[in-house]
Design an enzyme around this catalytic site. Structure first.
Site, PDB file in Angstrom:
ATOM      1  CG  ASP A  43      -1.805   1.217   1.286  1.00  0.00           C
ATOM      2  OD1 ASP A  43      -2.903   1.143   0.702  1.00  0.00           O
ATOM      3  OD2 ASP A  43      -1.413   2.245   1.877  1.00  0.00           O
ATOM      4  CE1 TYR A  48       0.790   7.818   2.338  1.00  0.00           C
ATOM      5  CE2 TYR A  48       1.226   5.527   1.812  1.00  0.00           C
ATOM      6  CZ  TYR A  48       0.423   6.490   2.381  1.00  0.00           C
ATOM      7  OH  TYR A  48      -0.752   6.106   2.991  1.00  0.00           O
ATOM      8  CE  LYS A  73      -3.627   4.668   0.369  1.00  0.00           C
ATOM      9  NZ  LYS A  73      -2.245   4.545   0.849  1.00  0.00           N
ATOM     10  CG  HIS A 106      -4.493   9.769   0.189  1.00  0.00           C
ATOM     11  ND1 HIS A 106      -3.163   9.620  -0.137  1.00  0.00           N
ATOM     12  CD2 HIS A 106      -4.574   9.370   1.487  1.00  0.00           C
ATOM     13  CE1 HIS A 106      -2.500   9.162   0.908  1.00  0.00           C
ATOM     14  NE2 HIS A 106      -3.328   9.003   1.895  1.00  0.00           N
TER      15      HIS A 106
HETATM   16  N1  LIG Z   1      -5.214   6.364   3.584  1.00  0.00           N
HETATM   17  C1  LIG Z   1      -4.676   7.068   4.530  1.00  0.00           C
HETATM   18  O1  LIG Z   1      -5.051   8.227   4.764  1.00  0.00           O
HETATM   19  C2  LIG Z   1      -3.586   6.472   5.366  1.00  0.00           C
HETATM   20  C3  LIG Z   1      -3.128   7.158   6.501  1.00  0.00           C
HETATM   21  C4  LIG Z   1      -2.126   6.559   7.264  1.00  0.00           C
HETATM   22  C5  LIG Z   1      -1.606   5.328   6.894  1.00  0.00           C
HETATM   23  N2  LIG Z   1      -2.063   4.688   5.754  1.00  0.00           N
HETATM   24  C6  LIG Z   1      -1.515   3.380   5.331  1.00  0.00           C
HETATM   25  O2  LIG Z   1      -1.582   2.462   6.428  1.00  0.00           O
HETATM   26  C7  LIG Z   1      -0.278   1.930   6.669  1.00  0.00           C
HETATM   27  C8  LIG Z   1      -0.115   1.562   8.132  1.00  0.00           C
HETATM   28  O3  LIG Z   1      -0.359   2.663   8.969  1.00  0.00           O
HETATM   29  P1  LIG Z   1       0.788   3.473   9.744  1.00  0.00           P
HETATM   30  O4  LIG Z   1       2.068   3.348   9.031  1.00  0.00           O
HETATM   31  O5  LIG Z   1       0.247   4.838   9.976  1.00  0.00           O
HETATM   32  O6  LIG Z   1       0.837   2.817  11.193  1.00  0.00           O
HETATM   33  P2  LIG Z   1       0.941   1.344  11.828  1.00  0.00           P
HETATM   34  O7  LIG Z   1       1.145   0.314  10.786  1.00  0.00           O
HETATM   35  O8  LIG Z   1      -0.195   1.246  12.768  1.00  0.00           O
HETATM   36  O9  LIG Z   1       2.239   1.478  12.719  1.00  0.00           O
HETATM   37  C9  LIG Z   1       3.507   1.691  12.189  1.00  0.00           C
HETATM   38  C10 LIG Z   1       4.438   2.065  13.343  1.00  0.00           C
HETATM   39  O10 LIG Z   1       4.432   1.002  14.293  1.00  0.00           O
HETATM   40  C11 LIG Z   1       5.738   0.466  14.442  1.00  0.00           C
HETATM   41  N3  LIG Z   1       5.586  -0.997  14.450  1.00  0.00           N
HETATM   42  C12 LIG Z   1       5.293  -1.794  13.399  1.00  0.00           C
HETATM   43  N4  LIG Z   1       5.221  -3.075  13.775  1.00  0.00           N
HETATM   44  C13 LIG Z   1       5.475  -3.105  15.090  1.00  0.00           C
HETATM   45  C14 LIG Z   1       5.567  -4.145  16.045  1.00  0.00           C
HETATM   46  N5  LIG Z   1       5.372  -5.411  15.686  1.00  0.00           N
HETATM   47  N6  LIG Z   1       5.839  -3.815  17.334  1.00  0.00           N
HETATM   48  C15 LIG Z   1       6.044  -2.521  17.690  1.00  0.00           C
HETATM   49  N7  LIG Z   1       5.972  -1.500  16.832  1.00  0.00           N
HETATM   50  C16 LIG Z   1       5.697  -1.776  15.534  1.00  0.00           C
HETATM   51  C17 LIG Z   1       6.528   0.955  13.252  1.00  0.00           C
HETATM   52  O11 LIG Z   1       7.871   1.164  13.598  1.00  0.00           O
HETATM   53  P3  LIG Z   1       9.136   0.842  12.623  1.00  0.00           P
HETATM   54  O12 LIG Z   1       8.711   1.187  11.218  1.00  0.00           O
HETATM   55  O13 LIG Z   1      10.190   1.736  13.164  1.00  0.00           O
HETATM   56  O14 LIG Z   1       9.429  -0.619  12.798  1.00  0.00           O
HETATM   57  C18 LIG Z   1       5.860   2.277  12.938  1.00  0.00           C
HETATM   58  O15 LIG Z   1       6.383   3.305  13.758  1.00  0.00           O
HETATM   59  C19 LIG Z   1       0.633   3.083   6.211  1.00  0.00           C
HETATM   60  O16 LIG Z   1       1.976   2.682   6.061  1.00  0.00           O
HETATM   61  C20 LIG Z   1      -0.050   3.472   4.923  1.00  0.00           C
HETATM   62  O17 LIG Z   1       0.253   2.545   3.901  1.00  0.00           O
HETATM   63  C21 LIG Z   1      -3.040   5.251   5.000  1.00  0.00           C
END
Ligand SMILES: NC(=O)c1ccc[n+]([C@@H]2O[C@H](COP(=O)([O-])OP(=O)(O)OC[C@H]3O[C@@H](n4cnc5c(N)ncnc54)[C@H](OP(=O)(O)O)[C@@H]3O)[C@@H](O)[C@H]2O)c1
Length: 274
Positions: A43, A48, A73, A106
């Site tokens: 994704d 990004y 997106k 988005h």
């Molecule tokens: N459509 C939208 O508006 C929107 C908005 C936000 C996000 N997204 C999508 O959703 C994806 C996921 O959301 P997100 O990146 O915001 O947050 P997330 O996946 O909830 O969390 C990512 C964070 O958690 C840490 N992490 C990951 N696995 C872990 C584990 N097993 N234990 C402890 N910490 C862990 C990562 O650290 P490290 O990377 O340092 O390991 C990073 O800081 C995004 O990458 C993006 O593709 C979409």
């Protein structure tokens, strides 16, 4: 890997890999690692700034294109019919692909009132065979309802912030009624407080799993599509190692009860940033 079948018949891995806040130069190694571990759904988004890196990782990997599921997106500044078509061409060029599996709006940015026209451009891309499915992110019920009323194609999914502290029951219910999957962004609440929650830690201990694995399992068992992000190789593996245990009903209900409507991101109806 578990798959869901979207409302147009397309199969999508229920667990994917998010790359928000992955620097362009890191995207190649990080996405290659994810593909090695077994993720097949990636994704990304134009905003990004890492589509080129993601594309390079796909090119370097030996995974056949038809086993991959690539999402990108259209960003808020590119909304509108013609702008969206142009933005799509740019994303495709950066990714080095000749189609994407899923193209998403988005944010609705309702103040500008362009999301219906933007979505109509996605419909054209779908009819032209340049995307296999179309959908949206951060849409509330009234935004989704407008698409259902004014457009031809029902979005396959709505990608929204969702984790145990923001369970999104209403949008899940609306999606269930209208055949629109919920895809959880920030499924681990960006690695924050939810991982330290006592109840989640206790459930994790009982299963010999980590809090992140329990939360990903909760999403999967709720029929939510889930896309955790990590740049840490051990966490990329950890977050994929979730298919050898199951939460029971009591554990699911306990996690459901943690919902407190707490967000990391903006309220979608108020997000008009361009
Ligand atoms: N459509 C939208 O508006 C929107 C908005 C936000 C996000 N997204 C999508 O959703 C994806 C996921 O959301 P997100 O990146 O915001 O947050 P997330 O996946 O909830 O969390 C990512 C964070 O958690 C840490 N992490 C990951 N696995 C872990 C584990 N097993 N234990 C402890 N910490 C862990 C990562 O650290 P490290 O990377 O340092 O390991 C990073 O800081 C995004 O990458 C993006 O593709 C979409």
């Amino acid at each position: 890997m578990q798959f869901v079948t979207l409302n147009n018949g397309l199969k999508m891995p229920q667990l994917g890999f998010g790359v928000w806040q992955v620097e362009e130069e890191d995207a190649i190694s990080v996405v290659k690692k994810a593909l090695e571990v077994g993720y097949r759904s990636i994704d990304t988004a134009a905003i990004y700034g890492n589509e080129r890196g993601v594309g390079e990782a796909l090119k370097q990997s030996s995974v056949p294109r038809d086993e991959l599921f690539i999402t990108t997106k259209v960003w808020n500044t590119d909304q509108g019919y013609e702008n969206t078509l142009k933005a799509f061409d740019e994303s495709l060029e950066k990714l080095g692909l000749d189609y994407v599996d899923l193209y998403l709006v988005h944010w609705p940015t309702p103040e500008y009132d362009e999301y219906v026209e933007t979505y109509k451009a996605l419909e054209k891309l779908y009819h032209d065979g340049r995307v296999k499915a179309i959908g949206v992110c951060n849409f509330d019920q009234d935004h989704l309802q407008r698409l259902l009323d004014e457009c031809e194609i029902t979005p396959v999914l709505n990608q929204i912030e969702c984790h145990p502290f923001l369970a999104q029951q209403e949008l899940k219910h609306f999606g269930g009624k209208n055949d629109i999957y919920v895809e959880a962004w920030s499924p681990l609440m960006q690695g924050g407080e939810v991982l330290k929650n006592d109840d989640i830690q206790a459930i994790a201990k009982d299963h010999g799993k980590t809090p992140a694995q329990v939360i990903i399992r909760w999403h999967l068992q709720n029929e939510t599509i889930v896309i955790p992000k990590s740049v840490t190789p051990s966490r990329i593996e950890e977050n994929f190692d979730v298919f050898d245990f199951e939460l029971n009903q009591k554990e699911m209900e306990k996690i459901d009860s943690l919902d407190r409507n707490e967000r990391k991101g903006p309220i979608p109806s108020e997000m008009n940033h361009r």
